[in-house]
Design an enzyme around this catalytic site. Sequence first.
Site, mmCIF file in Angstrom:
data_model
loop_
_atom_site.group_PDB
_atom_site.id
_atom_site.type_symbol
_atom_site.label_atom_id
_atom_site.label_comp_id
_atom_site.label_asym_id
_atom_site.label_seq_id
_atom_site.Cartn_x
_atom_site.Cartn_y
_atom_site.Cartn_z
ATOM 1 N N SER A 1 5.359 12.247 -4.722
ATOM 2 C CA SER A 1 3.949 12.252 -5.109
ATOM 3 C C SER A 1 3.155 13.159 -4.178
ATOM 4 C CB SER A 1 3.420 10.816 -5.071
ATOM 5 O OG SER A 1 2.016 10.833 -5.149
ATOM 6 N N ARG B 1 -10.155 -3.019 5.118
ATOM 7 C CA ARG B 1 -9.778 -2.832 6.516
ATOM 8 C C ARG B 1 -9.037 -1.503 6.701
ATOM 9 N NH1 ARG B 1 -6.592 -8.442 7.466
ATOM 10 N NH2 ARG B 1 -5.642 -7.721 5.546
ATOM 11 N N HIS C 1 -4.248 -2.631 -6.344
ATOM 12 C CA HIS C 1 -3.638 -1.401 -6.854
ATOM 13 C C HIS C 1 -4.736 -0.424 -7.196
ATOM 14 C CE1 HIS C 1 0.193 -3.328 -6.996
ATOM 15 N NE2 HIS C 1 -0.251 -4.271 -7.805
ATOM 16 N N ALA D 1 -3.180 -8.518 -3.698
ATOM 17 C CA ALA D 1 -2.776 -7.151 -4.022
ATOM 18 C C ALA D 1 -4.003 -6.307 -4.346
ATOM 19 C CB ALA D 1 -1.836 -7.161 -5.218
ATOM 20 N N THR E 1 -8.195 -4.206 -1.045
ATOM 21 C CA THR E 1 -8.689 -5.566 -1.216
ATOM 22 C C THR E 1 -9.678 -5.945 -0.116
ATOM 23 O OG1 THR E 1 -6.598 -6.179 -2.245
ATOM 24 C CG2 THR E 1 -7.961 -7.990 -1.458
ATOM 25 N N GLY F 1 0.901 1.177 -7.532
ATOM 26 C CA GLY F 1 0.005 1.200 -8.692
ATOM 27 C C GLY F 1 0.054 2.542 -9.396
ATOM 28 N N ASP G 1 0.803 -1.221 0.000
ATOM 29 C CA ASP G 1 0.000 0.000 0.000
ATOM 30 C C ASP G 1 0.837 1.271 0.000
ATOM 31 O OD1 ASP G 1 -2.245 -1.701 0.156
ATOM 32 O OD2 ASP G 1 -1.861 -1.922 2.291
ATOM 33 N N GLY H 1 1.649 2.804 -2.784
ATOM 34 C CA GLY H 1 1.285 3.614 -3.944
ATOM 35 C C GLY H 1 1.993 3.147 -5.213
HETATM 36 P P1 IMP Z 1 -1.984 -12.988 2.448
HETATM 37 O O1 IMP Z 1 -0.979 -12.479 1.476
HETATM 38 O O2 IMP Z 1 -3.398 -12.763 2.011
HETATM 39 O O3 IMP Z 1 -1.726 -14.397 2.870
HETATM 40 O O4 IMP Z 1 -1.837 -12.116 3.808
HETATM 41 C C1 IMP Z 1 -0.676 -12.171 4.608
HETATM 42 C C2 IMP Z 1 -0.382 -10.810 5.202
HETATM 43 O O5 IMP Z 1 0.019 -9.919 4.170
HETATM 44 C C3 IMP Z 1 -1.566 -10.116 5.888
HETATM 45 O O6 IMP Z 1 -1.080 -9.369 6.979
HETATM 46 C C4 IMP Z 1 -2.100 -9.193 4.813
HETATM 47 O O7 IMP Z 1 -2.811 -8.114 5.368
HETATM 48 C C5 IMP Z 1 -0.812 -8.766 4.157
HETATM 49 N N1 IMP Z 1 -0.993 -8.375 2.751
HETATM 50 C C6 IMP Z 1 -1.097 -9.192 1.686
HETATM 51 N N2 IMP Z 1 -1.224 -8.500 0.550
HETATM 52 C C7 IMP Z 1 -1.186 -7.218 0.898
HETATM 53 C C8 IMP Z 1 -1.235 -6.012 0.135
HETATM 54 O O8 IMP Z 1 -1.312 -5.991 -1.096
HETATM 55 N N3 IMP Z 1 -1.175 -4.850 0.849
HETATM 56 C C9 IMP Z 1 -1.032 -4.844 2.211
HETATM 57 N N4 IMP Z 1 -0.962 -5.944 2.942
HETATM 58 C C10 IMP Z 1 -1.039 -7.122 2.292
HETATM 59 MG MG MG Z 2 -2.748 -2.260 -1.951
#
Ligand code: IMP
Ligand code: MG
Length: 456
Positions: free
Chosen positions: A444, A316, A55, A53, A313, A23, A19, A21
Site C-alpha cells: 500500500s 491518542r 477503521h 476498533a 477511536t 480497514g 492500526d 490499515g
Molecule cells: P480495550 O480493548 O479498549 O480494552 O484496550 C486494551 C488495549 O488494546 C489498549 O492498549 C488499547 O489501546 C488497545 N486497543 C484496543 N483496540 C485497539 C485498536 O483497534 N487499535 C489499537 N489499539 C487498540
Molecule cells: Mg484502528
Amino acid sequence: MVISRKPIRRAVVGLQWGDEGKGKIVDEFVTEALERNDGKRVVVARYQGGSNAGHTIYVRSASGDLTKFVTHSAPSGLTSGADVAIGPQVAFNPLAFAQELQDAEKTFGYSGRVLVSERTGVLFQYHKDIDLARETGGNGVGSTKQGIGPFYEDNANRVTRIHFADYVSDKFPERLRKVLDLKRRQLEELSLWKDDLADSILAEHEVPRRILRENSVNLEYRMRDYFAGGNHIIIEGAQGTGLDVDMGTLPDITSSHLLAPHAFPSLGLSRKDFEIWGVEKVYPTRVGKGDLPTLANDDFASVAEMAGEMGATTGRRRRVGYPDWLFIRRAVALNDCDAIALTRVDNVQDRNLKVCFAYQVNGFQTVEVPMNLDGVEPVYGRETYSWNLWEGPKDLSDALRVDSELKEKRKALVSSGFNGLPDRLKEFVRSHDAFVGSKTKGVSIGPGRGETIYLE
Ligand code: IMP
Ligand code: MG
C-alpha cells in the site's frame, strides 16, 4: 466466453498491535468483489472486538477528492453497499452500530443487508462506565474506554450476558432487570448505580431494538448459505495479534480472541476455504500502555506526526517503532497467514529503516517472542533500507490534504506494479518474506481506495 472465477474468500487480520490499515485493505477487497459484477453478493463479517476498533477508510469520489469514513462497531463494508455480518464473539454496541448505519445511509446510500448472530452479546453504557471508572481510578490497562473488558467479563460469566436474540425480543426488559440485579453491587461500588437505571436503558434502546429486530439471525447457517451460493465473503479482524487475550503481549492486551483461525467456527465457515491475509504496517505502532520492543527514540519517532498516526477511536498519538520481523514471523505463524499486505510504505519515504531479527532478554539473545515484552531489547540487522517513491518531502499528516502531483504519482506507481517500485523497497520485501515465512501480495502506497499494488 464468460470466464468464471472463484469467489473471493479472504480473512484479514492485524499482525501488530492494531492500526495496521486493515480497514483499507478490506475496503479494497470489497471493491474488487463488487466490481466483478457477477450477480453475487458480497458480505463482510466481523468476528471479535467491539467499538474499541477504529477503521479509517478514504474513499475517492469521481472528482478525485477523498472522503474520510470511520467505523467502530460495523465492519468496513458500509462504505460500498456490501452486506455486513456480526459474529457471536463481537462486543456488540447497538447504539453505536445504529448510528454508523445511519451515517452510511446518509453518506453512501447504504442499502446492504445486516445480519447479527442471535448469540452475540450486547454491550451497554454501564460497561463503558465501568471501563472508564477503572481507567480514571488507576486500575486501567490504557483501554479505549469502550467497555470491552467489562463486557467480556459479563459474557464469560454467562448469567450477566444478554444475547442479541433476547435484546430484540419482548424478553428484554425482564432479562435486563435480572442482569442489573446481579450487577448492582459492582455498580454501587463504583458509584454508577441509579434506581432508574433499567428504565433509562430501556428508553434509550427502544428505537435501536426496533430498527435491528429483523437482523437477528442464526448466523452460522446464513454464512453457510452465502458460501454455498458462491458469494464473496470477507472476514474482518479488529485490533492486532499483539493484543490477543491469550497470545498477545501480556499484560497489555484486549479481551477478545482475535487470531484469524478463531473466526471460522464462530461464523460457521471453514479455514480451508479461505485465504488468510495478515496486514502489516511497515513500522509498528502502539497506543495505550504496553511495551514496543523497537520503539524509536530518535528522529524516526517523528513518523507519528508526519504520517498522522493518531488513534481513530481515542485520538491518542501512536508510538512508533522500527520494523520488527521477529514479531511478524510469530504473528504469521499464529494466524496461519497465506499472504501479507504491507501498508504505509509511503510514510517512511526517505527514512533509514533498520530491522529487528532477534531480541535480547536478560542478557541472552533469543529468536522467540516471550509472553511479556518488559525489558526486551531489539537486535537489529546490519543492513538498513531506504527508498524514495517520489522526489522531496510531502505533507502526509492529513490524508485528505494531498496535492495533485502526489495523487498522480500514486496512480502511476499503482499502474507500474511491483516491478516499478524502487529496488531497495523490493529488496526489503524479499528479505522480509524470506524471514517471516509468508508472501507479501499487497503493497500500500497511499491511504485511498485503489492505492495498493497487488501482486499475483
Ligand atoms: P480495550 O480493548 O479498549 O480494552 O484496550 C486494551 C488495549 O488494546 C489498549 O492498549 C488499547 O489501546 C488497545 N486497543 C484496543 N483496540 C485497539 C485498536 O483497534 N487499535 C489499537 N489499539 C487498540
Ligand atoms: Mg484502528
